[in-house]
Design a protein around this motif. Structure first.
Motif, mmCIF file in Angstrom:
data_model
loop_
_atom_site.group_PDB
_atom_site.id
_atom_site.type_symbol
_atom_site.label_atom_id
_atom_site.label_comp_id
_atom_site.label_asym_id
_atom_site.label_seq_id
_atom_site.Cartn_x
_atom_site.Cartn_y
_atom_site.Cartn_z
ATOM 1 N N MET A 42 -1.143 -14.166 -5.986
ATOM 2 C CA MET A 42 0.027 -13.308 -6.199
ATOM 3 C C MET A 42 0.398 -12.539 -4.938
ATOM 4 N N ASP A 43 0.301 -13.233 -3.817
ATOM 5 C CA ASP A 43 0.602 -12.612 -2.532
ATOM 6 C C ASP A 43 1.926 -13.165 -2.019
ATOM 7 N N ARG A 44 2.945 -12.317 -1.995
ATOM 8 C CA ARG A 44 4.284 -12.767 -1.628
ATOM 9 C C ARG A 44 4.577 -12.607 -0.134
ATOM 10 N N ASP A 45 3.557 -12.348 0.623
ATOM 11 C CA ASP A 45 3.698 -12.063 2.046
ATOM 12 C C ASP A 45 4.446 -13.186 2.771
ATOM 13 N N ALA A 46 5.548 -12.816 3.452
ATOM 14 C CA ALA A 46 6.368 -13.811 4.155
ATOM 15 C C ALA A 46 5.660 -14.415 5.363
ATOM 16 N N ARG A 47 4.548 -13.802 5.780
ATOM 17 C CA ARG A 47 3.780 -14.370 6.899
ATOM 18 C C ARG A 47 3.206 -15.739 6.536
ATOM 19 N N TYR A 48 3.211 -16.049 5.246
ATOM 20 C CA TYR A 48 2.677 -17.323 4.784
ATOM 21 C C TYR A 48 3.754 -18.386 4.566
ATOM 22 N N TRP A 49 5.020 -18.005 4.563
ATOM 23 C CA TRP A 49 6.023 -19.017 4.203
ATOM 24 C C TRP A 49 7.348 -18.916 4.944
ATOM 25 N N ASP A 50 7.680 -17.779 5.527
ATOM 26 C CA ASP A 50 8.958 -17.626 6.227
ATOM 27 C C ASP A 50 8.701 -17.772 7.727
ATOM 28 N N GLU A 51 9.025 -18.951 8.237
ATOM 29 C CA GLU A 51 8.658 -19.270 9.610
ATOM 30 C C GLU A 51 9.288 -18.313 10.622
ATOM 31 N N SER B 3 6.039 -6.274 -3.350
ATOM 32 C CA SER B 3 7.165 -7.185 -3.191
ATOM 33 C C SER B 3 7.197 -7.768 -1.779
ATOM 34 N N ASP B 4 7.983 -8.831 -1.647
ATOM 35 C CA ASP B 4 8.186 -9.460 -0.347
ATOM 36 C C ASP B 4 8.679 -8.439 0.676
ATOM 37 N N SER B 5 9.717 -7.678 0.305
ATOM 38 C CA SER B 5 10.305 -6.749 1.273
ATOM 39 C C SER B 5 9.350 -5.605 1.621
ATOM 40 N N GLU B 6 8.557 -5.182 0.671
ATOM 41 C CA GLU B 6 7.585 -4.120 0.968
ATOM 42 C C GLU B 6 6.568 -4.588 2.011
ATOM 43 N N LEU B 7 6.212 -5.865 1.943
ATOM 44 C CA LEU B 7 5.250 -6.391 2.903
ATOM 45 C C LEU B 7 5.896 -6.627 4.267
ATOM 46 N N PRO B 11 5.407 0.265 6.662
ATOM 47 C CA PRO B 11 5.081 1.118 7.801
ATOM 48 C C PRO B 11 3.587 1.079 8.096
ATOM 49 N N GLN B 12 3.247 1.179 9.376
ATOM 50 C CA GLN B 12 1.844 1.102 9.770
ATOM 51 C C GLN B 12 1.058 2.314 9.272
ATOM 52 N N LEU B 13 -0.096 2.058 8.720
ATOM 53 C CA LEU B 13 -1.054 3.108 8.376
ATOM 54 C C LEU B 13 -1.893 3.365 9.626
ATOM 55 N N TYR B 14 -1.988 4.643 10.040
ATOM 56 C CA TYR B 14 -2.758 4.975 11.233
ATOM 57 C C TYR B 14 -4.080 5.639 10.862
ATOM 58 N N PHE B 15 -5.030 5.476 11.754
ATOM 59 C CA PHE B 15 -6.350 6.098 11.615
ATOM 60 C C PHE B 15 -6.183 7.599 11.375
ATOM 61 N N ASP B 16 -5.231 8.195 12.114
ATOM 62 C CA ASP B 16 -5.033 9.648 12.042
ATOM 63 C C ASP B 16 -4.554 10.095 10.652
ATOM 64 N N ASP B 17 -3.984 9.162 9.898
ATOM 65 C CA ASP B 17 -3.390 9.524 8.606
ATOM 66 C C ASP B 17 -4.430 9.709 7.513
ATOM 67 N N LEU B 18 -5.648 9.272 7.771
ATOM 68 C CA LEU B 18 -6.652 9.217 6.710
ATOM 69 C C LEU B 18 -7.748 10.257 6.905
ATOM 70 N N LEU B 81 -6.792 -5.573 1.097
ATOM 71 C CA LEU B 81 -7.087 -4.869 2.352
ATOM 72 C C LEU B 81 -6.125 -5.289 3.452
ATOM 73 N N LYS B 82 -5.775 -6.576 3.453
ATOM 74 C CA LYS B 82 -4.783 -7.070 4.426
ATOM 75 C C LYS B 82 -3.472 -6.306 4.267
ATOM 76 N N ASP B 83 -3.037 -6.148 3.008
ATOM 77 C CA ASP B 83 -1.780 -5.439 2.761
ATOM 78 C C ASP B 83 -1.852 -3.998 3.278
ATOM 79 N N LEU B 84 -2.991 -3.345 3.051
ATOM 80 C CA LEU B 84 -3.138 -1.952 3.494
ATOM 81 C C LEU B 84 -3.006 -1.846 5.017
ATOM 82 N N CYS B 85 -3.505 -2.852 5.715
ATOM 83 C CA CYS B 85 -3.571 -2.780 7.183
ATOM 84 C C CYS B 85 -2.294 -3.258 7.871
ATOM 85 N N LEU B 86 -1.452 -3.985 7.175
ATOM 86 C CA LEU B 86 -0.234 -4.494 7.800
ATOM 87 C C LEU B 86 0.609 -3.372 8.402
ATOM 88 N N PRO B 87 1.329 -3.626 9.482
ATOM 89 C CA PRO B 87 1.473 -4.923 10.143
ATOM 90 C C PRO B 87 0.452 -5.183 11.262
#
Lengths: 185, 173
Positions: A42-51, B3-7, B11-18, B81-87
């Motif tokens: 359930m990961d919609r991340d575009a890094r996986y599909w939007d080139e 959601s796609d757009s949220e990912l 916005p970047q989470l910084y070390f200083d924020d935690l 965890l990947k989502d938390l650390c993006l981008p």
């Protein structure tokens, strides 16, 4: 220690590494397999599909989730025996997988021969270094990282076996390392 | 669900924020259905019947229902965890145990809490307790993780991520 459950044969396995084997098919990581995998988590991340978007990120192109590599080796290659039919031919009450060798058994580690029969999962660890890319050829190599002896609260012996599987790409770059610990008691 | 757009625009989470004790945004998944479990089995070609054949799971294996796969849980935690650390941060390590079973009808809350912070080589290493809590309370996947975040005004987290000796030593202390 004369009453140790760890025999010399078991101790000798610590550090033993299996063969490095390819877990991808000859065409490498492809988009359709990636699509089904990312939808299943359930990961919609575009890094996986939007080139186009993926090119704008630090990865420079489409990538896969790091753990994706762990499941590549269990897929049946095209042209191979139908493992489901084989499982039920061997046992009409099959659990669906029993007795059928999987592709990932290649390069496997030798069994730990012990009188301790009960097997428990003691935990997993995933260390991520880099994400695989579309087209990458992926390789895995397992080894026994540690085999430790312990005593349970009720005085029974047990051993904790930690295997480490390292996944690399066609250039030898480490993608991720999976560590799995198993208790025998 | 993120959601796609949220990912894309996160916005970047910084070390200083935690700070130690902070709860990070949770990911809620569910209620899970047999279809979710079957989709995972098909995606990774895991044909074990305890994950999609209810009669087999209950009457042959003595289980309460078909079970969510341990491999699915193993894949959800790194994804969270990947989502938390993006981008530009890095979800470096996660370790966990398999405890309470997950069955259809369960809703899972994937969570993380800051337990430690240290600056190493100009990067922010954040230690976390993590887990996947079931809607009725039990913890299904307790564990710990280390993520690497940029420090405001500091250098970027390198990619690929190669942990330095200092990071590894600190990690084992």
């Amino acid at each position: 220690m004369s009453d140790s459950i760890l025999t010399d044969d078991i101790r000798a396995l610590v550090g033993f590494a299996g063969e490095r084997i390819e877990v991808t098919f000859p065409w490498g990581i492809e988009r359709e397999g990636l699509r089904t995998f990312t939808q299943a988590i359930m990961d919609r991340d575009a890094r996986y599909w939007d080139e186009d978007f993926a090119k704008s990120t630090r990865f420079g192109g489409l990538v896969t989730p790091p753990i994706y590599v762990a499941y590549l080796g269990r897929r049946s290659p095209p042209g191979s025996e139908d493992t489901i039919t084989a499982a039920y031919a061997a046992n009409p009450n099959s659990d669906g997988i029993g007795g059928v060798a999987r592709a990932e058994s290649k390069g496997g580690l030798p069994p730990i021969r012990t009188t301790l029969k009960r097997v428990l999962n003691a935990g997993n660890e995933i260390e991520v270094r880099s994400y695989p890319k579309i087209g990458d050829r992926i390789f895995s190599q397992g080894r026994y990282a540690s085999i430790r002896e312990r005593v349970t609260d009720d005085g029974a012996p047990m051993i904790i076996i930690t295997t480490e599987t390292t996944y690399t790409d066609q250039d030898g770059a480490v993608l991720c390392i999976l560590r799995a610990s198993q208790i025998r008691r | 669900m993120t959601s796609d757009s949220e990912l894309r625009d996160k916005p970047q989470l910084y070390f200083d924020d935690l700070a130690v004790g902070d709860d990070l945004p949770a990911l809620v998944i569910g209620p899970l259905t047999p279809s979710h479990l079957f989709r995972w089995s098909a995606a990774i070609e895991n044909w074990h019947r305890i994950h999609y054949d209810q009669s087999f799971a209950i009457y042959h294996e003595g289980l309460p229902n078909i079970l969510a796969q341990g491999s699915w849980k193993q894949s959800i935690l790194p994804r969270y965890l990947k989502d938390l650390c993006l981008p530009d941060g890095w979800a470096w390590k996660v370790g966990f145990q398999h405890r309470a079973m997950i069955v259809p009808g369960d809703t899972v809350t994937v969570w993380a809490r800051v337990t430690g912070k240290r600056e190493v080589d100009g990067l922010g290493l954040v230690s976390l307790d993590v887990g996947m809590r079931l809607h009725y309370g039990p913890e299904s996947c307790p564990g710990t993780a280390t993520i690497v975040l940029p420090i405001r005004g500091g250098r970027s987290v390198p990619y690929p991520f190669e942990p330095t000796a200092d990071m590894q030593v600190e990690e084992t202390d």
